[in-house]
Each structure stands twice: as structure tokens, then as C-alpha cells.
Design a protein around this motif. Structure first.
Motif, PDB file in Angstrom:
ATOM      1  N   GLU A  18      19.131  16.191  11.033  1.00 50.48           N
ATOM      2  CA  GLU A  18      17.689  16.412  10.938  1.00 50.48           C
ATOM      3  C   GLU A  18      17.047  16.420  12.324  1.00 50.48           C
ATOM      4  OE1 GLU A  18      14.999  14.495   7.648  1.00 50.48           O
ATOM      5  OE2 GLU A  18      14.958  13.162   9.385  1.00 50.48           O
ATOM      6  N   LYS A  19      17.468  15.477  13.153  1.00 48.87           N
ATOM      7  CA  LYS A  19      16.935  15.380  14.521  1.00 48.87           C
ATOM      8  C   LYS A  19      17.304  16.606  15.349  1.00 48.87           C
ATOM      9  CE  LYS A  19      15.021  12.550  16.174  1.00 48.87           C
ATOM     10  NZ  LYS A  19      13.554  12.383  16.427  1.00 48.87           N
ATOM     11  N   MET A  20      18.551  17.056  15.244  1.00 47.47           N
ATOM     12  CA  MET A  20      18.984  18.209  16.036  1.00 47.47           C
ATOM     13  C   MET A  20      18.255  19.489  15.613  1.00 47.47           C
ATOM     14  SD  MET A  20      20.834  16.598  18.106  1.00 47.47           S
ATOM     15  CE  MET A  20      21.175  18.028  19.150  1.00 47.47           C
ATOM     16  N   GLN A  21      17.867  19.582  14.356  1.00 41.64           N
ATOM     17  CA  GLN A  21      17.076  20.725  13.910  1.00 41.64           C
ATOM     18  C   GLN A  21      15.696  20.716  14.560  1.00 41.64           C
ATOM     19  OE1 GLN A  21      17.209  20.198   9.657  1.00 41.64           O
ATOM     20  NE2 GLN A  21      19.232  21.171   9.446  1.00 41.64           N
ATOM     21  N   SER A  22      15.109  19.530  14.687  1.00 41.93           N
ATOM     22  CA  SER A  22      13.811  19.407  15.366  1.00 41.93           C
ATOM     23  C   SER A  22      13.936  19.787  16.834  1.00 41.93           C
ATOM     24  CB  SER A  22      13.273  17.973  15.248  1.00 41.93           C
ATOM     25  OG  SER A  22      12.956  17.653  13.920  1.00 41.93           O
ATOM     26  N   CYS A  58      17.082   8.807  15.302  1.00 39.34           N
ATOM     27  CA  CYS A  58      18.167   9.793  15.416  1.00 39.34           C
ATOM     28  C   CYS A  58      19.410   9.356  14.642  1.00 39.34           C
ATOM     29  CB  CYS A  58      18.525  10.019  16.880  1.00 39.34           C
ATOM     30  SG  CYS A  58      19.191   8.560  17.715  1.00 39.34           S
ATOM     31  N   GLY A  59      19.409   8.114  14.123  1.00 43.85           N
ATOM     32  CA  GLY A  59      20.548   7.632  13.343  1.00 43.85           C
ATOM     33  C   GLY A  59      21.523   6.774  14.118  1.00 43.85           C
ATOM     34  N   SER A  60      21.229   6.515  15.383  1.00 46.41           N
ATOM     35  CA  SER A  60      22.130   5.670  16.177  1.00 46.41           C
ATOM     36  C   SER A  60      21.983   4.215  15.769  1.00 46.41           C
ATOM     37  CB  SER A  60      21.838   5.834  17.667  1.00 46.41           C
ATOM     38  OG  SER A  60      22.556   4.890  18.418  1.00 46.41           O
ATOM     39  N   HIS A  85      27.283   2.955   8.811  1.00 44.50           N
ATOM     40  CA  HIS A  85      26.720   3.838   7.784  1.00 44.50           C
ATOM     41  C   HIS A  85      26.776   5.289   8.270  1.00 44.50           C
ATOM     42  CE1 HIS A  85      24.992  -0.118   6.865  1.00 44.50           C
ATOM     43  NE2 HIS A  85      24.925   0.291   5.607  1.00 44.50           N
ATOM     44  N   PRO A  86      27.981   5.825   8.434  1.00 46.94           N
ATOM     45  CA  PRO A  86      28.121   7.147   9.053  1.00 46.94           C
ATOM     46  C   PRO A  86      27.461   8.285   8.282  1.00 46.94           C
ATOM     47  CG  PRO A  86      30.226   6.385   8.148  1.00 46.94           C
ATOM     48  CD  PRO A  86      29.290   5.230   8.090  1.00 46.94           C
ATOM     49  N   GLU A  87      27.427   8.215   6.948  1.00 48.01           N
ATOM     50  CA  GLU A  87      26.853   9.320   6.176  1.00 48.01           C
ATOM     51  C   GLU A  87      25.349   9.433   6.417  1.00 48.01           C
ATOM     52  OE1 GLU A  87      28.676   6.864   4.817  1.00 48.01           O
ATOM     53  OE2 GLU A  87      30.571   7.872   4.328  1.00 48.01           O
ATOM     54  N   MET A  88      24.632   8.322   6.288  1.00 48.77           N
ATOM     55  CA  MET A  88      23.186   8.349   6.518  1.00 48.77           C
ATOM     56  C   MET A  88      22.889   8.684   7.976  1.00 48.77           C
ATOM     57  SD  MET A  88      20.119   8.103   5.337  1.00 48.77           S
ATOM     58  CE  MET A  88      20.264   7.317   3.725  1.00 48.77           C
ATOM     59  N   SER A  89      23.668   8.116   8.883  1.00 54.49           N
ATOM     60  CA  SER A  89      23.480   8.394  10.299  1.00 54.49           C
ATOM     61  C   SER A  89      23.646   9.881  10.597  1.00 54.49           C
ATOM     62  CB  SER A  89      24.480   7.584  11.132  1.00 54.49           C
ATOM     63  OG  SER A  89      24.398   7.929  12.491  1.00 54.49           O
ATOM     64  N   ARG A  90      24.670  10.474  10.020  1.00 52.26           N
ATOM     65  CA  ARG A  90      24.939  11.899  10.241  1.00 52.26           C
ATOM     66  C   ARG A  90      23.791  12.758   9.686  1.00 52.26           C
ATOM     67  NH1 ARG A  90      29.494  15.131  11.110  1.00 52.26           N
ATOM     68  NH2 ARG A  90      29.418  17.179  10.087  1.00 52.26           N
ATOM     69  N   HIS A  91      23.275  12.392   8.529  1.00 52.86           N
ATOM     70  CA  HIS A  91      22.166  13.136   7.933  1.00 52.86           C
ATOM     71  C   HIS A  91      20.938  13.105   8.853  1.00 52.86           C
ATOM     72  CE1 HIS A  91      19.199  14.530   5.009  1.00 52.86           C
ATOM     73  NE2 HIS A  91      18.470  13.459   5.338  1.00 52.86           N
ATOM     74  N   CYS A 125       0.811  -1.222   0.000  1.00 53.02           N
ATOM     75  CA  CYS A 125       0.000   0.000   0.000  1.00 53.02           C
ATOM     76  C   CYS A 125       0.841   1.268   0.000  1.00 53.02           C
ATOM     77  CB  CYS A 125      -0.951   0.007   1.194  1.00 53.02           C
ATOM     78  SG  CYS A 125      -0.100   0.148   2.799  1.00 53.02           S
ATOM     79  N   GLY A 126       2.065   1.188   0.507  1.00 55.52           N
ATOM     80  CA  GLY A 126       2.964   2.331   0.496  1.00 55.52           C
ATOM     81  C   GLY A 126       2.848   3.265   1.675  1.00 55.52           C
ATOM     82  N   LEU A 127       2.010   2.937   2.666  1.00 63.95           N
ATOM     83  CA  LEU A 127       1.877   3.825   3.830  1.00 63.95           C
ATOM     84  C   LEU A 127       3.148   3.867   4.669  1.00 63.95           C
ATOM     85  CD1 LEU A 127      -1.785   3.064   4.997  1.00 63.95           C
ATOM     86  CD2 LEU A 127      -0.929   5.102   3.847  1.00 63.95           C
ATOM     87  N   CYS A 128       4.015   2.887   4.465  1.00 64.67           N
ATOM     88  CA  CYS A 128       5.267   2.855   5.217  1.00 64.67           C
ATOM     89  C   CYS A 128       6.326   3.791   4.639  1.00 64.67           C
ATOM     90  CB  CYS A 128       5.828   1.440   5.254  1.00 64.67           C
ATOM     91  SG  CYS A 128       6.232   0.774   3.606  1.00 64.67           S
ATOM     92  N   LEU A 129       6.163   4.196   3.394  1.00 64.17           N
ATOM     93  CA  LEU A 129       7.259   4.837   2.676  1.00 64.17           C
ATOM     94  C   LEU A 129       7.787   6.086   3.374  1.00 64.17           C
ATOM     95  CD1 LEU A 129       6.124   4.445  -1.057  1.00 64.17           C
ATOM     96  CD2 LEU A 129       7.650   2.996   0.281  1.00 64.17           C
ATOM     97  N   ASN A 130       6.911   7.018   3.663  1.00 69.75           N
ATOM     98  CA  ASN A 130       7.379   8.276   4.233  1.00 69.75           C
ATOM     99  C   ASN A 130       7.701   8.182   5.722  1.00 69.75           C
ATOM    100  OD1 ASN A 130       7.439   9.880   1.900  1.00 69.75           O
ATOM    101  ND2 ASN A 130       5.218  10.123   1.975  1.00 69.75           N
ATOM    102  N   GLU A 131       7.450   7.018   6.307  1.00 74.03           N
ATOM    103  CA  GLU A 131       7.875   6.798   7.696  1.00 74.03           C
ATOM    104  C   GLU A 131       9.272   6.197   7.750  1.00 74.03           C
ATOM    105  OE1 GLU A 131       6.053   8.015  10.131  1.00 74.03           O
ATOM    106  OE2 GLU A 131       4.640   8.632   8.573  1.00 74.03           O
ATOM    107  N   CYS A 132       9.781   5.755   6.619  1.00 76.06           N
ATOM    108  CA  CYS A 132      11.095   5.100   6.555  1.00 76.06           C
ATOM    109  C   CYS A 132      12.186   6.146   6.359  1.00 76.06           C
ATOM    110  CB  CYS A 132      11.117   4.108   5.393  1.00 76.06           C
ATOM    111  SG  CYS A 132      12.742   3.375   5.105  1.00 76.06           S
ATOM    112  N   PRO A 133      13.164   6.231   7.259  1.00 74.33           N
ATOM    113  CA  PRO A 133      14.217   7.256   7.144  1.00 74.33           C
ATOM    114  C   PRO A 133      15.015   7.169   5.851  1.00 74.33           C
ATOM    115  CG  PRO A 133      14.262   6.256   9.320  1.00 74.33           C
ATOM    116  CD  PRO A 133      13.314   5.443   8.493  1.00 74.33           C
ATOM    117  N   THR A 134      15.325   5.945   5.405  1.00 72.48           N
ATOM    118  CA  THR A 134      16.160   5.831   4.205  1.00 72.48           C
ATOM    119  C   THR A 134      15.370   6.160   2.939  1.00 72.48           C
ATOM    120  OG1 THR A 134      15.768   3.433   4.193  1.00 72.48           O
ATOM    121  CG2 THR A 134      17.802   4.212   5.217  1.00 72.48           C
ATOM    122  N   TYR A 135      14.103   5.771   2.893  1.00 72.50           N
ATOM    123  CA  TYR A 135      13.298   6.137   1.721  1.00 72.50           C
ATOM    124  C   TYR A 135      13.038   7.641   1.705  1.00 72.50           C
ATOM    125  CZ  TYR A 135       9.675   6.489  -1.767  1.00 72.50           C
ATOM    126  OH  TYR A 135       8.962   6.865  -2.887  1.00 72.50           O
TER     127      TYR A 135
END
Length: 436
Positions: free
Chosen positions: A379-383, A359-361, A369-375, A30-40
Motif C-alpha cells: 500500500e505504501k509503495m503504491q502511494s 509502512c509495516g516495519s 506478522h509478515p502478511e499484514m506487514s507486506r500488505h 467515538c471511533g475517530l481512531c478507526l480509519n487511522e488504524c492500519p489493522t482496522y
């Protein structure tokens, strides 16, 4: 109806294992998971979504694709935050799919990284004394200043990893083996997980958890033969030692005859509650594992259900709350920690946007995966910054380490607390101000 398919074992492609996962057939795409997934959400690529990964695992189970390095990259880019499970209307337990696939893939990274991880998973984490010795050496490395000298000689990736290391405290947490009596009217007998990293890096949190439980009428014991929960192993494709640790913990804790098993680390609690799935094929332990899982309670979950007693002193503090993934999505615990925070006089809780976004931990994800984790951390620190609060509350050690790193690298420079820290701080202040 059960579905059993052959799946190629990447360690030896001539061998065939069986993949028994009815969860693969629950997904309706159904795709309802897509925007809840950090990598997608970050990459907007279908293979980096829960739906896409389920499709890949099903294709591998059907023998249509091989478990090669490209397949492995897709599966391991997932943080296993399980936000997709919260969003899924069909109740797909995606974590089981990913962890089962990883069991056939083995740990992530290069051959050298896999060798190191296998050593850590099989030779360090299950043995508290060895782990304590390793952290004692790390503490010596830091306190002699050797880390500052060595950092300039390390390759870039190792230098970044070294910079991420938290400061090892002077003292490790070692509970009394004889038990700790309730210091208010007796209400329950509980056993507490000491953990592997918690007593070494977060001994103060274990101490605070113990004191809060005692103040709420709990007799607390630490079964001597307990060991690491096996969460890092389970999430990273190592199942042999993980199952051995699970059996050891089941024997240790069930033998203690307690009302509940208390855990103050979200990732540990989630995997311990799911020992039944981990040991589902073990006739000697399957039933005991389910019984064990029913006793496991997050510290905040248990205290909210028990009801706090005693006197709190005001803490004039404004905080925001980070939902650890394995607490909010894995254990479905959201309101209980907030209920406890609201019980502290003077403390003001301001919710951040996306408090339950990772938060990427994600265990060792910030290392693999330091690059994705850092991104995700940025994002979390901005929130967090948008809340204009003084502190962050995150009842999970991985989140605490990651958010402290984020406060240093991106700001704002806030203090990060465990929930039990603030409860004990309020109790202690009330005790100090009461007439002798």
C-alpha cells in the motif's frame, strides 16, 4: 482519580499484578481512531482497532477475560504506530495501554520464538560488543556466499526472513571516545546516541549526522557507557532489561552535562523521551528519567530549532517524504524535517498521500506478522509510486529497511535516504566546489 485493577499474568495465572492505567478510562469510544488504524482499515474488525483493544484490556483489568493466546494475538497485531493518538480528541495515550498489556503478556510468537526474542532482548541488545560480534558473523555469512547455499535448505518462513536481511557493511561506525569538536562557530554541546543497530547497519547515517552537527557548531560526544535505548524490548513486552538499559543511559548521558541528547532514529527517540513513564515506579530514577526525556531531541527537530548554518550545494533531486510513525505520531514532529529538506537548494519535495501511514516495519513487526506487514508495505509503495519521484526520505532505520525491501519487491526502484544523508551530501558538495 487513579484506577487500579488486578490483571492475570499470563506466565503464571495464579499470580496477580496490578494495572494502574487511568488512560483506560479516557477513551469515549467515538471511533475517530478507526480509519487511522492500519489493522482496522485492513480487516474492518472491532477487536483490531484501538477502541476494540482498549475494551479488551479494560475487560482483562476488570477480570472479565483471561490473558490467553487469543487476547495476545489481538494486542500484538497492533503495530504500535500510534496514529490513533494523533486522531484521538480525548488525548488517549494508547501506546501506554498496549505496552503495559504486553509487559504482562511477554514477547509474541511461539514458545521457541519467545525464547529467541528474550535472548536477543536480554543477552544481545544491552551489550554492544556481543551485538557487534553477532553482526560480524552475519557479515561473514553473507560475504562468503553461505546465505545463498543455506537459503535453499531453510523452511519457507526462515527463507523469507533470510531474504529480508540487509547487507551488513564492511565497516561499523565507531566514534572517537574523546569527542568531536565543532567545525564552525561553537553553538552547543550535545551527546549523541550511537544505538545498537545504527552503527552496525547504518554507520554512514551516524557519520552523516555527526558531520552535520559539527558543521552547525556543535561539539558532539558519545558517552562511552551508553547502551541500546530499549525500544524493541519495550514494544515487545520485555521490561526488565529495558529498564536496566534506560537507567544506564540516564546515568551515561546526564553525567555528560550537555545541552541536548541527539537521536537520529525515530523509534529510539520516542522511547527515550518516555523513560519517565517506563521508570515511573522507580523512586531513584523517576525524576532523573523525566529530566533526561526533556533533553532528548530528534536530530531533525534539534537542527530545525537551532537553525542551519553554512553553505549548501544544489542537489537536483525530486524526493517524497515518509513520516516515521514514532516521529509523526509518537513525537509530534512533522514540519521540522520538511523545513530542513526545503533548505537544500535544487531539491524538490513532493508529498505522497498518507505519508504518516505506517509502512509495516514497526520494529520487528515485519518478522512477527509478515502478511499484514507486506500488505501495508505494498500500500505504501503504491502511494510512493504515484509521486513519480526519484528517492524516498525516511529518518528512521526500520522504515529505511522496509522501504528498500518494498522498492525491491513491488517497485518503484527508488533510493531510500535518511534526512541526514542529504544534508551532509549537500554540505560536502559545497565544500568540494569551494576555492581552496
Amino acid at each position: 482519580m487513579e484506577h487500579t485493577h488486578p490483571i492475570i499474568d499470563s506466565a503464571n495465572q495464579s499470580k496477580v499484578a496490578t494495572l494502574d492505567l487511568p488512560e483506560l478510562y479516557q477513551c469515549v469510544h467515538c471511533g475517530l481512531c478507526l480509519n487511522e488504524c492500519p489493522t482496522y482499515r485492513t480487516l474492518q474488525l472491532e477487536p483490531e482497532s484501538p477502541r476494540g483493544r482498549i475494551h479488551l484490556v479494560k475487560a482483562a483489568a476488570d477480570g472479565r477475560i483471561e490473558l490467553n493466546e487469543r487476547f495476545k494475538e489481538h494486542i500484538y497485531l497492533c503495530l504500535l504506530c500510534r496514529a490513533c493518538e494523533t486522531a484521538c480528541p480525548s488525548g488517549v495515550q494508547y501506546g501506554r495501554i498496549a505496552e503495559t498489556a504486553r509487559e504482562h503478556l511477554g514477547p509474541p510468537g511461539s514458545p521457541l520464538a519467545r525464547t529467541v526474542l528474550n535472548f536477543v532482548f536480554a543477552q544481545l541488545l544491552p551489550y554492544p560488543r556481543r551485538l557487534r560480534f553477532a553482526f560480524s558473523l552475519l557479515r561473514l555469512y553473507q560475504r562468503t556466499g553461505l546465505h545463498r547455499v543455506m537459503r535453499s535448505f531453510l523452511p519457507t518462513k526462515l527463507r523469507e526472513m533470510d531474504a529480508m536481511l540487509p547487507t551488513v557493511p564492511r565497516k561499523f561506525f565507531r566514534p572517537e571516545s574523546s569527542g568531536h569538536h565543532a567545525i564552525s562557530q561553537y553553538r552547543a554541546k550535545v551527546a549523541m546516541l550511537n544505538g545498537c543497530v545504527m552503527p552496525l547497519l547504518f554507520g554512514d547515517v551516524n557519520e552523516a549526522t555527526l558531520r552535520v552537527l559539527q558543521r552547525n557548531g556543535c561539539e558532539v560526544i558519545f558517552p562511552k557507557s551508553q547502551t541500546c535505548c530499549g525500544a524493541l524490548n519495550t514494544h515487545n513486552g520485555e521490561s526488565t532489561a529495558a529498564k536496566r538499559m534506560a537507567r544506564q543511559n540516564i546515568d551515561a548521558f546526564l553525567g555528560a552535562n550537555v545541552d541536548a541528547i541527539i537521536v537520529n532514529a525515530a523509534g529510539c527517540g520516542a522511547v527515550m523521551k518516555e523513560y519517565g513513564f517506563l521508570l515511573r515506579d522507580d523512586p531513584a530514577y523517576a525524576e532523573k528519567a523525566e529530566r533526561f526525556g526533556s533533553l532528548v531531541k530528534d536530530a531533525g527537530e534539534f537542527l530545525a530549532g537551532l537553525g542551519l548554518v553554512g553553505t549548501f550545494a544544489p542537489l537536483n533531486l525530486t524526493v517524497t517524504y515518509q513520516d516515521p510513525c514514532h516521529l509523526a505520531h509518537g513525537q509530534k514532529i512533522r514540519s521540522q524535517p520538511r523545513k530542513l529538506l526545503h533548505a537544500i537548494p535544487g531539491l524538490k519535495l513532493i508529498e505522497m498521500e498518507g505519508s504518516d501511514r505506517c509502512c509495516g516495519s514497526a520494529g520487528i513487526y515485519n518478522l512477527t506478522h509478515p502478511e499484514m506487514s507486506r500488505h501495508l508495505l505494498q500500500e505504501k509503495m503504491q502511494s510512493i509510486a504515484s509521486t513519480n519521484t526519484e528517492a524516498i526520505v525516511a529518518p528512521n532505520p526500520g522504515c529505511m529497511l522496509q522501504l528498500r525491501l518494498g522498492a525491491q519487491q513491488f517497485g518503484p526502484a527508488l533510493t531510500v535516504y535518511h534526512l541526514m544523508d542529504l544534508l551532509e551530501r549537500s554540505y560536502r558538495a559545497a565544500e568540494a566546489s569551494s576555492p581552496k
